[in-house]
Design a protein around this motif. Structure first.
Motif, PDB file in Angstrom:
ATOM      1  N   VAL A  70     -79.039  -3.844 -13.742  1.00  0.00           N
ATOM      2  CA  VAL A  70     -79.843  -5.027 -14.049  1.00  0.00           C
ATOM      3  C   VAL A  70     -80.527  -4.669 -15.222  1.00  0.00           C
ATOM      4  O   VAL A  70     -81.588  -3.971 -15.080  1.00  0.00           O
ATOM      5  N   SER A  71     -80.241  -5.514 -16.384  1.00  0.00           N
ATOM      6  CA  SER A  71     -80.982  -5.043 -17.484  1.00  0.00           C
ATOM      7  C   SER A  71     -81.854  -6.231 -17.836  1.00  0.00           C
ATOM      8  O   SER A  71     -81.691  -7.484 -18.231  1.00  0.00           O
ATOM      9  N   LEU A  72     -83.394  -6.152 -17.653  1.00  0.00           N
ATOM     10  CA  LEU A  72     -84.206  -6.965 -18.040  1.00  0.00           C
ATOM     11  C   LEU A  72     -84.904  -6.889 -19.382  1.00  0.00           C
ATOM     12  O   LEU A  72     -85.883  -7.649 -19.773  1.00  0.00           O
ATOM     13  N   GLU A  73     -84.598  -5.592 -20.022  1.00  0.00           N
ATOM     14  CA  GLU A  73     -85.263  -5.212 -21.461  1.00  0.00           C
ATOM     15  C   GLU A  73     -84.205  -5.450 -22.380  1.00  0.00           C
ATOM     16  O   GLU A  73     -84.548  -6.043 -23.482  1.00  0.00           O
ATOM     17  N   MET A  74     -83.012  -5.324 -22.227  1.00  0.00           N
ATOM     18  CA  MET A  74     -82.112  -4.901 -23.312  1.00  0.00           C
ATOM     19  C   MET A  74     -80.967  -6.047 -23.038  1.00  0.00           C
ATOM     20  O   MET A  74     -80.573  -6.191 -21.984  1.00  0.00           O
ATOM     21  N   SER A  75     -80.479  -6.669 -24.155  1.00  0.00           N
ATOM     22  CA  SER A  75     -79.211  -7.538 -24.045  1.00  0.00           C
ATOM     23  C   SER A  75     -77.998  -6.843 -23.822  1.00  0.00           C
ATOM     24  O   SER A  75     -77.953  -5.426 -23.945  1.00  0.00           O
ATOM     25  N   LYS A  76     -76.832  -7.475 -23.303  1.00  0.00           N
ATOM     26  CA  LYS A  76     -75.644  -6.738 -23.218  1.00  0.00           C
ATOM     27  C   LYS A  76     -75.095  -6.010 -24.492  1.00  0.00           C
ATOM     28  O   LYS A  76     -74.729  -5.171 -24.504  1.00  0.00           O
ATOM     29  N   GLN A  77     -75.287  -6.649 -25.568  1.00  0.00           N
ATOM     30  CA  GLN A  77     -75.239  -6.221 -26.900  1.00  0.00           C
ATOM     31  C   GLN A  77     -75.615  -4.888 -27.035  1.00  0.00           C
ATOM     32  O   GLN A  77     -74.925  -4.013 -27.776  1.00  0.00           O
ATOM     33  N   LEU A  78     -77.027  -4.762 -26.836  1.00  0.00           N
ATOM     34  CA  LEU A  78     -77.471  -3.610 -27.290  1.00  0.00           C
ATOM     35  C   LEU A  78     -77.197  -2.283 -26.099  1.00  0.00           C
ATOM     36  O   LEU A  78     -77.130  -1.272 -26.492  1.00  0.00           O
ATOM     37  N   ILE A  79     -77.130  -2.972 -24.910  1.00  0.00           N
ATOM     38  CA  ILE A  79     -76.496  -2.049 -23.914  1.00  0.00           C
ATOM     39  C   ILE A  79     -75.053  -1.208 -24.379  1.00  0.00           C
ATOM     40  O   ILE A  79     -74.909  -0.063 -24.539  1.00  0.00           O
ATOM     41  N   GLY A  80     -74.259  -2.222 -24.782  1.00  0.00           N
ATOM     42  CA  GLY A  80     -73.115  -1.879 -25.510  1.00  0.00           C
ATOM     43  C   GLY A  80     -73.123  -0.850 -26.540  1.00  0.00           C
ATOM     44  O   GLY A  80     -72.528   0.083 -26.563  1.00  0.00           O
ATOM     45  N   GLU A  81     -73.950  -1.231 -27.507  1.00  0.00           N
ATOM     46  CA  GLU A  81     -74.139  -0.382 -28.482  1.00  0.00           C
ATOM     47  C   GLU A  81     -74.684   0.937 -28.261  1.00  0.00           C
ATOM     48  O   GLU A  81     -73.982   2.028 -28.960  1.00  0.00           O
ATOM     49  N   ARG A  82     -75.621   0.976 -27.295  1.00  0.00           N
ATOM     50  CA  ARG A  82     -75.947   2.505 -27.038  1.00  0.00           C
ATOM     51  C   ARG A  82     -74.899   3.404 -26.257  1.00  0.00           C
ATOM     52  O   ARG A  82     -74.708   4.270 -26.527  1.00  0.00           O
ATOM     53  N   LEU A  83     -74.260   2.618 -25.470  1.00  0.00           N
ATOM     54  CA  LEU A  83     -73.225   3.109 -24.776  1.00  0.00           C
ATOM     55  C   LEU A  83     -72.000   3.907 -25.546  1.00  0.00           C
ATOM     56  O   LEU A  83     -71.499   4.949 -25.482  1.00  0.00           O
ATOM     57  N   ILE A  84     -71.738   3.063 -26.652  1.00  0.00           N
ATOM     58  CA  ILE A  84     -70.777   3.422 -27.730  1.00  0.00           C
ATOM     59  C   ILE A  84     -71.194   4.638 -28.366  1.00  0.00           C
ATOM     60  O   ILE A  84     -70.629   5.638 -28.701  1.00  0.00           O
ATOM     61  N   SER A  85     -72.429   4.501 -28.832  1.00  0.00           N
ATOM     62  CA  SER A  85     -73.191   5.708 -29.520  1.00  0.00           C
ATOM     63  C   SER A  85     -73.194   6.861 -28.558  1.00  0.00           C
ATOM     64  O   SER A  85     -72.852   8.049 -28.936  1.00  0.00           O
ATOM     65  N   GLN A  86     -73.585   6.815 -27.380  1.00  0.00           N
ATOM     66  CA  GLN A  86     -73.623   8.075 -26.555  1.00  0.00           C
ATOM     67  C   GLN A  86     -72.261   8.674 -26.214  1.00  0.00           C
ATOM     68  O   GLN A  86     -72.070   9.530 -26.152  1.00  0.00           O
ATOM     69  N   VAL A  87     -71.313   7.894 -25.970  1.00  0.00           N
ATOM     70  CA  VAL A  87     -69.828   8.201 -25.425  1.00  0.00           C
ATOM     71  C   VAL A  87     -69.161   8.768 -26.684  1.00  0.00           C
ATOM     72  O   VAL A  87     -68.610   9.979 -26.694  1.00  0.00           O
ATOM     73  N   SER A 116     -64.023   0.634 -21.904  1.00  0.00           N
ATOM     74  CA  SER A 116     -63.270  -0.638 -21.220  1.00  0.00           C
ATOM     75  C   SER A 116     -62.642  -0.234 -20.024  1.00  0.00           C
ATOM     76  O   SER A 116     -62.461  -1.185 -19.393  1.00  0.00           O
ATOM     77  N   ARG A 117     -62.336   0.954 -19.737  1.00  0.00           N
ATOM     78  CA  ARG A 117     -61.735   1.371 -18.447  1.00  0.00           C
ATOM     79  C   ARG A 117     -62.616   1.587 -17.279  1.00  0.00           C
ATOM     80  O   ARG A 117     -62.337   1.378 -16.312  1.00  0.00           O
ATOM     81  N   ARG A 118     -64.097   1.573 -17.621  1.00  0.00           N
ATOM     82  CA  ARG A 118     -65.007   1.942 -16.484  1.00  0.00           C
ATOM     83  C   ARG A 118     -65.409   0.666 -15.945  1.00  0.00           C
ATOM     84  O   ARG A 118     -65.515  -0.465 -16.683  1.00  0.00           O
ATOM     85  N   LYS A 119     -65.916   0.826 -14.535  1.00  0.00           N
ATOM     86  CA  LYS A 119     -66.288  -0.299 -13.803  1.00  0.00           C
ATOM     87  C   LYS A 119     -68.002  -0.340 -14.003  1.00  0.00           C
ATOM     88  O   LYS A 119     -68.784   0.242 -13.212  1.00  0.00           O
ATOM     89  N   ILE A 120     -68.400  -0.875 -15.333  1.00  0.00           N
ATOM     90  CA  ILE A 120     -69.904  -0.940 -15.270  1.00  0.00           C
ATOM     91  C   ILE A 120     -70.143  -2.395 -15.711  1.00  0.00           C
ATOM     92  O   ILE A 120     -69.669  -2.996 -16.390  1.00  0.00           O
ATOM     93  N   TYR A 121     -71.000  -2.780 -14.817  1.00  0.00           N
ATOM     94  CA  TYR A 121     -71.245  -4.417 -14.799  1.00  0.00           C
ATOM     95  C   TYR A 121     -72.847  -4.521 -15.168  1.00  0.00           C
ATOM     96  O   TYR A 121     -73.709  -3.539 -14.956  1.00  0.00           O
ATOM     97  N   VAL A 122     -73.055  -5.337 -16.139  1.00  0.00           N
ATOM     98  CA  VAL A 122     -74.571  -5.935 -16.581  1.00  0.00           C
ATOM     99  C   VAL A 122     -74.873  -7.056 -15.975  1.00  0.00           C
ATOM    100  O   VAL A 122     -74.298  -8.098 -16.149  1.00  0.00           O
ATOM    101  N   MET A 123     -75.979  -7.256 -15.520  1.00  0.00           N
ATOM    102  CA  MET A 123     -76.595  -8.438 -14.888  1.00  0.00           C
ATOM    103  C   MET A 123     -77.956  -8.768 -15.475  1.00  0.00           C
ATOM    104  O   MET A 123     -78.889  -7.662 -15.792  1.00  0.00           O
ATOM    105  N   ASP A 124     -78.480 -10.056 -15.904  1.00  0.00           N
ATOM    106  CA  ASP A 124     -79.555 -10.129 -16.213  1.00  0.00           C
ATOM    107  C   ASP A 124     -80.539 -10.996 -15.544  1.00  0.00           C
ATOM    108  O   ASP A 124     -81.556 -11.509 -16.260  1.00  0.00           O
TER     109      ASP A 124
END
Length: 284
Positions: A70-87, A116-124
């Motif tokens: 449940v992301s109330l601070e970061m957009s789905k775009q930013l979460i995706g960017e951070r995850l791509i960088s971390q992984v 893309s294979r992982r079950k990670i869901y984002v809700m705002d």
């Protein structure tokens, strides 16, 4: 009502055979809190820009069950960017500048495939009751997750609001109680990021403590585990200085020890890694 003695053998059996909770990917931390356990309400608290959202996202990636963020601070775009960088291990700035080598492009593509294979869901949006989540994910989560229950991550707690107006501290208190009740009702771990108040910055050491939790003492009361994230170099860092020292203080642990886990911070990928030796007792 039942007589405890009539059920004590069953309780002991469940205690011994329950096993560890869901591993966070940080082995020293898991040895203290025994992973993320069902029905537990867990708080990761820090001052702004310490990396609590990054740590939350990293744990969401590390777990071997579905993660609902449940992301109330970061957009789905930013979460995706951070995850791509971390992984991928490639810095966000480098990725976005488009100055990466062909080899690095291959690494980034491999990271995209993994994600893309992982079950990670984002809700705002979120409503703090069992019916909301069962409506979103099906009766007893069956539609999305099958027999495996997810972990719910909230970033961050003070951005949650109820449908009616009330004072800030009273609202945080009620939200805290509802999150603990929700963890029990859904029988899942709930991990919430939380702000610390400014009192921590008035101390010379700036090391946080439980009383720094922002908004209400109810957070400390309701949470099963409270972790306080601290990066000493944040307060004095210059552009060319090393800023990798970090500590995760387990300040409350209802079922085990409290202590300090040493981490290293990578500001390029906005991620943490564990230092090899074990945790130290809190205050050591």
């Amino acid at each position: 009502m039942y007589r405890l003695g009539d059920n004590i053998n069953s309780i002991a059996h469940n205690m011994v055979n329950s096993g560890r909770g869901i591993e966070t990917g940080f082995s020293r931390l898991d040895s203290m809190i025994l992973g993320l356990s069902p029905a537990e309400f867990i708080i990761i608290a820090a001052r702004p820009s310490m990396g609590k959202s990054s740590l939350l996202l990293q744990i969401a990636w590390n777990i071997d069950v579905p993660a609902v963020i449940v992301s109330l601070e970061m957009s789905k775009q930013l979460i995706g960017e951070r995850l791509i960088s971390q992984v991928s291990g490639l810095g966000m700035h480098r990725l976005k500048s488009k100055k990466i080598t062909d080899r690095e492009k291959g690494v980034a593509r491999a990271a995209l495939e993994k994600i893309s294979r992982r079950k990670i869901y984002v809700m705002d949006e979120v409503r703090l009751d069992k019916e909301f989540f069962l409506e979103k994910f099906g009766e007893e989560f069956g539609e999305e997750f099958g027999d495996v229950r997810p972990v719910l991550f909230i970033d961050y707690l003070q951005l949650l609001h109820l449908d009616f107006r009330m004072s800030g501290e009273r609202e945080v208190s009620l939200i805290s109680s509802r999150l603990k009740r929700l963890a029990i009702d859904l029988n899942i771990p709930i991990v919430a990021a939380s702000q610390l108040n400014r009192e921590v910055e008035k101390r010379e050491s700036r090391v946080p403590c439980l009383s720094d939790l922002r908004g209400s003492g109810t957070l400390e009361q309701d949470a099963d585990v409270v972790m306080l994230l601290h990066r000493p170099g944040y307060y004095s860092i210059e552009e060319d200085e090393d800023d990798d020292e970090a500590y995760l203080y387990v300040a409350k642990n209802r079922s085990g020890p409290v202590g300090k886990v040493e981490l290293k911070w990578n500001r390029e990928t906005m991620s943490f890694r564990e230092v090899s030796h074990g945790y130290r007792d809190f205050g050591e």
